[in-house]
Design a protein around this motif. Structure first.
Motif, PDB file in Angstrom:
ATOM      1  N   ARG A   1       0.814  -1.221   0.000  1.00  0.00           N
ATOM      2  CA  ARG A   1       0.000   0.000   0.000  1.00  0.00           C
ATOM      3  C   ARG A   1       0.846   1.269   0.000  1.00  0.00           C
ATOM      4  N   LEU A   2       2.158   1.109  -0.065  1.00  0.00           N
ATOM      5  CA  LEU A   2       3.038   2.275   0.018  1.00  0.00           C
ATOM      6  C   LEU A   2       2.780   3.270  -1.097  1.00  0.00           C
ATOM      7  N   GLU A   3       2.669   2.801  -2.325  1.00  0.00           N
ATOM      8  CA  GLU A   3       2.491   3.733  -3.437  1.00  0.00           C
ATOM      9  C   GLU A   3       1.119   4.396  -3.412  1.00  0.00           C
ATOM     10  N   GLU A   4       0.118   3.725  -2.870  1.00  0.00           N
ATOM     11  CA  GLU A   4      -1.182   4.371  -2.688  1.00  0.00           C
ATOM     12  C   GLU A   4      -1.038   5.561  -1.738  1.00  0.00           C
ATOM     13  N   ASN A   5      -0.250   5.359  -0.683  1.00  0.00           N
ATOM     14  CA  ASN A   5      -0.037   6.423   0.279  1.00  0.00           C
ATOM     15  C   ASN A   5       0.725   7.592  -0.338  1.00  0.00           C
ATOM     16  N   LEU A   6       1.712   7.283  -1.174  1.00  0.00           N
ATOM     17  CA  LEU A   6       2.467   8.340  -1.835  1.00  0.00           C
ATOM     18  C   LEU A   6       1.583   9.107  -2.818  1.00  0.00           C
TER      19      LEU A   6
END
Length: 217
Positions: free
Chosen positions: A139-144
């Protein structure tokens, strides 16, 4: 620190203040829903799946049961925090769409590369986001994307994220989406500018985590 990355880190702290602008009546009109945003349900099952992703990542990141139990103890409000993230993501995305803001894959990759450089590598960045903000690697890129949308929305409005114009855009989006939060997961307290029984550590503490990452480099 690169100006774009520094601005993004400032944004994450500012987004936390937007949460109280969301409105929620929290009733039983939508059984099985943790929240309803724009007529679309975030089901309890979906929420549990997202929480399960974090727990699985925590389990994979530690060596023994004692460390895992410590990680769980440190994220005791994970379910509410995760729902907050899911709702805020949709509200901010709606505000960005209304303003004609888009985020490209390349922009996300550029931000990720910069943060990885600061943290000391891809794995270190994933570990930081998991430990500090409860964001699993997948989910890191969703957060970015969330951070970039906030940054670009502020620019489009000709303001920054600590100005009333930015908060107004989020407030209008939340009203249009008619956010309805199941009271078992907390409530929005507009008068106190805080959310009862909920926190957003991944938003509020990014700057501190990045400072720590730089010290460990």
């Amino acid at each position: 620190m690169h100006r774009r990355r520094r601005t993004a880190l400032v944004l994450t702290a500012a987004i936390a203040a937007a949460a109280p602008l969301l409105t929620a009546c929290g009733n039983d009109a939508h059984p099985g829903a943790a929240a309803v945003v724009g007529g679309q349900r975030i089901t309890v099952s979906q929420l549990e799946d997202r929480v399960g992703e974090v727990r699985a990542a925590q389990r994979a990141a530690v060596r023994d049961d004692a460390q895992y139990q410590q990680a769980i103890a440190g994220t005791g409000t994970l379910t509410r925090d995760t729902l907050h993230t899911m709702v805020l993501d949709r509200v901010l995305h709606r505000a960005a769409q209304d303003a004609g803001v888009t985020v490209t894959r390349r922009e996300i990759q550029e931000m990720r590369s910069g943060l990885e450089e600061q943290a000391g590598g891809a794995k270190a960045l994933e570990t930081t986001w998991l430990q500090q903000y409860g964001i699993p690697p997948e989910r890191l890129e969703e957060n970015l994307r969330l951070q970039l949308e906030a940054q670009k929305l502020a620019r489009k409005l000709g303001t920054d994220t600590n100005r009333p114009e930015f908060w107004k855009a989020l407030s209008e989006a939340s009203k249009d989406l008619n956010v309805d939060l199941n009271p078992r997961y907390g409530t929005w307290d507009v008068q106190k500018s805080s959310r009862a029984d909920a926190k957003t550590p991944w938003v509020r503490d990014v700057s501190a985590a990045q400072a720590q990452a730089q010290q460990n480099m």
